[in-house]
Design a protein around this motif. Structure first.
Motif, PDB file in Angstrom:
ATOM      1  N   GLY A 199       0.493  -1.181  -0.025  1.00  0.00           N
ATOM      2  CA  GLY A 199      -0.191  -0.019   0.058  1.00  0.00           C
ATOM      3  C   GLY A 199       0.628   1.625  -0.093  1.00  0.00           C
ATOM      4  N   ILE A 200       1.986   1.411  -0.522  1.00  0.00           N
ATOM      5  CA  ILE A 200       3.098   2.088  -0.061  1.00  0.00           C
ATOM      6  C   ILE A 200       3.604   2.726  -2.169  1.00  0.00           C
ATOM      7  N   ARG A 201       2.678   3.813  -1.878  1.00  0.00           N
ATOM      8  CA  ARG A 201       3.062   4.548  -3.597  1.00  0.00           C
ATOM      9  C   ARG A 201       4.028   5.543  -3.353  1.00  0.00           C
ATOM     10  N   VAL A 202       4.527   5.745  -4.693  1.00  0.00           N
ATOM     11  CA  VAL A 202       6.120   6.129  -5.347  1.00  0.00           C
ATOM     12  C   VAL A 202       6.449   7.266  -6.095  1.00  0.00           C
ATOM     13  N   ASN A 203       6.043   8.544  -7.039  1.00  0.00           N
ATOM     14  CA  ASN A 203       6.503   8.787  -7.339  1.00  0.00           C
ATOM     15  C   ASN A 203       7.080   9.871  -7.334  1.00  0.00           C
ATOM     16  N   ALA A 204       7.351  10.668  -8.647  1.00  0.00           N
ATOM     17  CA  ALA A 204       7.974  11.776  -9.058  1.00  0.00           C
ATOM     18  C   ALA A 204       7.819  12.268  -9.232  1.00  0.00           C
ATOM     19  N   VAL A 205       8.531  13.967  -8.473  1.00  0.00           N
ATOM     20  CA  VAL A 205       8.114  15.502  -9.215  1.00  0.00           C
ATOM     21  C   VAL A 205       9.169  16.040 -10.184  1.00  0.00           C
ATOM     22  N   LEU A 206       9.001  16.772 -10.870  1.00  0.00           N
ATOM     23  CA  LEU A 206      10.012  17.280 -11.714  1.00  0.00           C
ATOM     24  C   LEU A 206       9.559  18.637 -11.856  1.00  0.00           C
ATOM     25  N   PRO A 207      10.258  19.748 -11.222  1.00  0.00           N
ATOM     26  CA  PRO A 207       9.861  20.369 -11.965  1.00  0.00           C
ATOM     27  C   PRO A 207      10.722  21.381 -13.215  1.00  0.00           C
ATOM     28  N   GLY A 208       9.962  22.560 -13.305  1.00  0.00           N
ATOM     29  CA  GLY A 208      11.071  22.934 -13.694  1.00  0.00           C
ATOM     30  C   GLY A 208      12.019  23.942 -13.518  1.00  0.00           C
ATOM     31  N   TRP A 209      11.997  25.709 -14.059  1.00  0.00           N
ATOM     32  CA  TRP A 209      12.573  26.474 -13.378  1.00  0.00           C
ATOM     33  C   TRP A 209      11.827  27.518 -12.500  1.00  0.00           C
ATOM     34  N   VAL A 210      11.624  26.722 -11.214  1.00  0.00           N
ATOM     35  CA  VAL A 210      10.985  27.945  -9.729  1.00  0.00           C
ATOM     36  C   VAL A 210      11.891  28.919  -9.411  1.00  0.00           C
ATOM     37  N   VAL A 211      10.880  29.775  -9.293  1.00  0.00           N
ATOM     38  CA  VAL A 211      11.102  31.055  -8.998  1.00  0.00           C
ATOM     39  C   VAL A 211      10.894  30.914  -7.265  1.00  0.00           C
ATOM     40  N   THR A 212      12.511  30.704  -6.919  1.00  0.00           N
ATOM     41  CA  THR A 212      12.762  30.803  -5.399  1.00  0.00           C
ATOM     42  C   THR A 212      13.542  31.825  -4.988  1.00  0.00           C
ATOM     43  N   ASP A 213      13.759  32.345  -3.868  1.00  0.00           N
ATOM     44  CA  ASP A 213      14.965  33.287  -3.387  1.00  0.00           C
ATOM     45  C   ASP A 213      16.512  32.630  -3.866  1.00  0.00           C
ATOM     46  N   ARG A 214      16.681  31.419  -3.848  1.00  0.00           N
ATOM     47  CA  ARG A 214      18.182  31.052  -4.484  1.00  0.00           C
ATOM     48  C   ARG A 214      18.276  31.182  -6.015  1.00  0.00           C
ATOM     49  N   GLU A 271      17.820  38.648 -18.452  1.00  0.00           N
ATOM     50  CA  GLU A 271      17.870  37.901 -19.552  1.00  0.00           C
ATOM     51  C   GLU A 271      17.704  35.919 -19.984  1.00  0.00           C
ATOM     52  N   ALA A 272      18.103  35.689 -17.912  1.00  0.00           N
ATOM     53  CA  ALA A 272      17.418  33.859 -18.049  1.00  0.00           C
ATOM     54  C   ALA A 272      16.368  34.184 -18.230  1.00  0.00           C
ATOM     55  N   GLU A 273      15.886  34.713 -17.273  1.00  0.00           N
ATOM     56  CA  GLU A 273      14.692  34.686 -17.641  1.00  0.00           C
ATOM     57  C   GLU A 273      13.320  34.802 -18.540  1.00  0.00           C
ATOM     58  N   ALA A 274      14.270  35.868 -19.906  1.00  0.00           N
ATOM     59  CA  ALA A 274      13.645  35.920 -20.503  1.00  0.00           C
ATOM     60  C   ALA A 274      13.671  34.840 -21.825  1.00  0.00           C
ATOM     61  N   GLN A 275      14.679  33.783 -21.346  1.00  0.00           N
ATOM     62  CA  GLN A 275      15.069  32.750 -22.422  1.00  0.00           C
ATOM     63  C   GLN A 275      13.608  32.033 -22.234  1.00  0.00           C
ATOM     64  N   TRP A 276      13.647  31.885 -20.652  1.00  0.00           N
ATOM     65  CA  TRP A 276      13.641  30.368 -20.143  1.00  0.00           C
ATOM     66  C   TRP A 276      11.481  30.974 -20.766  1.00  0.00           C
ATOM     67  N   THR A 277      11.336  31.836 -20.639  1.00  0.00           N
ATOM     68  CA  THR A 277       9.942  32.121 -21.322  1.00  0.00           C
ATOM     69  C   THR A 277       9.292  31.999 -22.519  1.00  0.00           C
ATOM     70  N   GLU A 278      10.258  31.791 -23.522  1.00  0.00           N
ATOM     71  CA  GLU A 278      10.610  31.931 -24.882  1.00  0.00           C
ATOM     72  C   GLU A 278      10.181  30.211 -25.163  1.00  0.00           C
ATOM     73  N   GLN A 279      10.964  29.619 -24.191  1.00  0.00           N
ATOM     74  CA  GLN A 279      10.675  27.816 -24.496  1.00  0.00           C
ATOM     75  C   GLN A 279       9.594  27.091 -23.830  1.00  0.00           C
ATOM     76  N   VAL A 280       8.948  27.964 -22.860  1.00  0.00           N
ATOM     77  CA  VAL A 280       7.059  27.336 -22.402  1.00  0.00           C
ATOM     78  C   VAL A 280       6.102  28.111 -23.087  1.00  0.00           C
ATOM     79  N   ALA A 281       5.309  26.729 -22.730  1.00  0.00           N
ATOM     80  CA  ALA A 281       3.557  26.848 -23.259  1.00  0.00           C
ATOM     81  C   ALA A 281       2.922  28.303 -22.705  1.00  0.00           C
ATOM     82  N   LEU A 282       3.157  28.620 -21.119  1.00  0.00           N
ATOM     83  CA  LEU A 282       2.703  28.599 -20.249  1.00  0.00           C
ATOM     84  C   LEU A 282       3.602  30.324 -19.795  1.00  0.00           C
ATOM     85  N   LYS A 283       3.448  31.121 -19.958  1.00  0.00           N
ATOM     86  CA  LYS A 283       4.038  32.360 -20.373  1.00  0.00           C
ATOM     87  C   LYS A 283       3.912  32.910 -19.007  1.00  0.00           C
TER      88      LYS A 283
END
Length: 254
Positions: free
Chosen positions: A183-198, A207-219
């Motif tokens: 009864g133990i379920r095991v799954n993985a989460v694969l985030p993209g570039w999550v905006v954290t303080d770090r 500049e990096a965020e602008a490039q990332w925004t061009e690459q994703v479907a949800l802007k």
């Protein structure tokens, strides 16, 4: 205005999170606490953990169980999981969130650095799961391992992180297969570039965020809360027949 789900099955559920003091981890602690779960977490950053507890108290939520430790200290990590379970009356959910995405040149990486990065990005994931499974064998549970879309994309400059995150996908499948009958379920989460303080401090330049925004479907920015919402679903009974899966949350990058 966005309105998000409440999961009745999470009320009272015992949840342990690694790396819970800041970033995605803090969002996880907050989200599960808001669902009425009993939350415990570990982190090296005790001041951030104290600030998080204060914020939760200000929102009328209980302070989570916390212990400051280095997750690469296996005895300390497994001891914390066991102690939390003893205090909470059991363990239902483990979230292996902690990671270190430090950049490094493959040709300049020595054995000690490599093993150190694997210890924090992969080894502790296995040993936390080992301790959690022992506690879950009698009643089942959900383990959520954090990988990354970098396991799929293989970017340069962070080979240990990429290797570890790819290994987590395989580890997730292996554990899911072995302990599904318990009864133990095991799954993985694969985030993209999550905006954290770090990320904002070290790498997410305009500049990096602008490039990332061009690459994703949800802007839009991926926020820690977006990732936490996925983890809530995977911990709740709503996902009771989902295991051995890898869920990408990246705004449509891959």
């Amino acid at each position: 205005m966005n309105q998000f789900a409440t999961y009745p099955s999470l009320a009272g559920r015992r949840v342990f999170i690694t790396g819970g003091a800041s970033g995605i981890g803090a969002a996880l602690v907050t989200a599960f606490s808001a669902q009425g779960a009993v939350v415990g977490h570990v982190d090296l950053d005790a001041p951030s953990a104290a600030a998080l507890a204060e914020r939760l108290a200000g929102s009328g939520l209980p302070a989570p169980w916390f212990r400051a430790l280095d997750v690469t200290d296996t005895a300390a990590l497994q001891g914390a999981i066991t102690d939390f379970a003893a205090a909470a009356g059991g363990l239902d959910v483990l979230i292996n969130n902690v990671a270190n995405d430090s950049r490094h040149d493959p040709l300049d990486t020595g054995e000690a650095q490599w093993r150190s990065l694997m210890a924090v990005n992969l080894d502790c994931c296995f040993f936390a799961a080992q301790a959690a499974i022992r506690l879950m064998l009698a009643g089942g549970g959900s383990i959520i391992n954090f990988s990354s879309i970098n396991a799929l994309l293989g970017p340069a400059g962070m080979p240990a992180y990429v290797a570890a995150k790819a290994a987590i996908v395989g580890l997730t499948k292996a554990l899911a297969r072995q302990y599904g009958s318990d009864g133990i379920r095991v799954n993985a989460v694969l985030p993209g570039w999550v905006v954290t303080d770090r990320q904002l401090e070290l790498w997410l330049t305009p500049e990096a965020e602008a490039q990332w925004t061009e690459q994703v479907a949800l802007k839009q920015r991926i926020l820690p809360e977006d990732v936490a919402n996925l983890a809530l679903f995977l911990a709740a009974d709503d996902s009771r027949m989902i295991t051995s899966q890898s869920f990408v949350i990246d705004g449509g990058r891959v």
